[in-house]
Motif scaffolding. Sequence first.
Motif, PDB file in Angstrom:
ATOM      1  N   SER A  62       0.876  -1.258   0.125  1.00 11.30           N
ATOM      2  CA  SER A  62       0.129   0.117  -0.037  1.00 11.30           C
ATOM      3  C   SER A  62       0.912   1.337   0.142  1.00 11.30           C
ATOM      4  O   SER A  62       0.278   2.206  -0.182  1.00 11.30           O
ATOM      5  N   SER A  63       2.343   1.316   0.563  1.00 10.42           N
ATOM      6  CA  SER A  63       2.972   2.289   0.430  1.00 10.42           C
ATOM      7  C   SER A  63       3.761   2.763  -0.901  1.00 10.42           C
ATOM      8  O   SER A  63       4.081   3.789  -0.964  1.00 10.42           O
ATOM      9  N   LEU A  64       3.303   1.878  -1.821  1.00  9.92           N
ATOM     10  CA  LEU A  64       4.091   1.772  -3.214  1.00  9.92           C
ATOM     11  C   LEU A  64       3.363   2.541  -4.169  1.00  9.92           C
ATOM     12  O   LEU A  64       1.966   2.477  -4.518  1.00  9.92           O
ATOM     13  N   LYS A  65       3.987   3.486  -5.044  1.00 13.64           N
ATOM     14  CA  LYS A  65       3.380   4.062  -5.950  1.00 13.64           C
ATOM     15  C   LYS A  65       3.295   3.314  -7.260  1.00 13.64           C
ATOM     16  O   LYS A  65       4.358   2.667  -7.629  1.00 13.64           O
ATOM     17  N   ILE A  66       2.089   3.040  -7.706  1.00 13.90           N
ATOM     18  CA  ILE A  66       1.835   2.030  -8.654  1.00 13.90           C
ATOM     19  C   ILE A  66       1.912   2.946 -10.335  1.00 13.90           C
ATOM     20  O   ILE A  66       1.277   3.866 -10.130  1.00 13.90           O
ATOM     21  N   SER A  67       2.657   2.551 -11.201  1.00 20.94           N
ATOM     22  CA  SER A  67       2.722   3.218 -12.444  1.00 20.94           C
ATOM     23  C   SER A  67       2.312   2.021 -13.448  1.00 20.94           C
ATOM     24  O   SER A  67       1.733   1.009 -13.119  1.00 20.94           O
TER      25      SER A  67
END
Length: 381
Positions: free
Chosen positions: A37-42
């Motif tokens: 949940s802490s990661l930015k999804i690209s």
Amino acid sequence: MKIAIIGLGYVGRSIAQAAVGAGHSVVGFDINSDVISSLKISKNFKATTDAALIGDAEVIVIAVPTPLDSARKPDLSAVHAACKTIIDHVKSPVLVINESTSYPGTLRNEIAAVIEKASGLGHLYASSPERVDPGNEKWTQKNTPRLLAGLTPEATKLARKFYSSFCDEIIEVSTPEVAEAAKLFENTFRQVNIALVNEFAQISDALDIPTREVLDAAATKPFGFMSFQPGPGVGGHCIPVDPSYLAHVAENVGVPAEFIKRANQVNLGMPSYVVSRVAKDVGSLKGKKVVVIGVSYKANVSDTRDAPAALVIDELKKLGAEVSWHDSVVDTWNGQSSSDLKGFDVAIVVTKHDAVSEAEIKASASYVFDCTGSIKGVAGL
């Protein structure tokens, strides 16, 4: 290429970022939902706790923790779990790359042998130990030379193709064991030399000679000397851990690894030495309000793994001190929050972040002990 990364700690995230930047499609798998949940999804990166999503990858990178257990022996449980994930969810041949740091023979005996025994799919296997330095903006995945070796020429060739897409320099070595041993020796070299300078700091203090002036003087020699600085111990994943992996495999083949054992002893003993120096200056620490400044293991990085601050705090509490901590880049630690920097009897600077000024530190307590050598006019190593 379709890439799957097992483990999204600082290494896995770094690989994912580099691979996406090179145009690959990346799935990152981790069992920790908070990490996901802490990661930015690209567009080309998906982070997930669903292991089934790694099933159609062409390359799978293992980037999981390899810590020590309570007896300071190698703990490969996360590596074994990664193998099981591959066995359970990958049903056609892929390239499996291990970046997790471990002793020589891990790829061959702990990964390839285990996966092939269970699946028999004939995967390709390569080792390319990580060389990520958190917070280092000069040396990145792109410009840090990349060691690699496959169990077969085909595996080596495919691993080179993958890493060449985002690494400037690829260095092939003869076997995965060479790559694995090189990573361990890199950090064992640092551990041993840090221990030497920490031991020298104790000798210099007993002789009433300024340690850092001696080190600066020695560093004027233009050959045959490399500068290391004393500190309160070592932290992070690599230096406190990797030498013990090398010592473990050395003992298995009948070599005692005495240098490594002594280096571990010296560096693990530094928190106690720091507190003894403080107690010598201020007298009894019982009931005194003490703040430990910097609980991460490295300046300007929030990573607290194996940080020597924890051992410093333990030693202070043994002597009856009332201990708080302050860290400008660590929000919470061990269920506590950072304290304000004021109203203390003693301040011990374990890690100095740029966000904390020298003036703030000096104003925080009537006595300051600096482990970093960065604050003028106070006691320290």
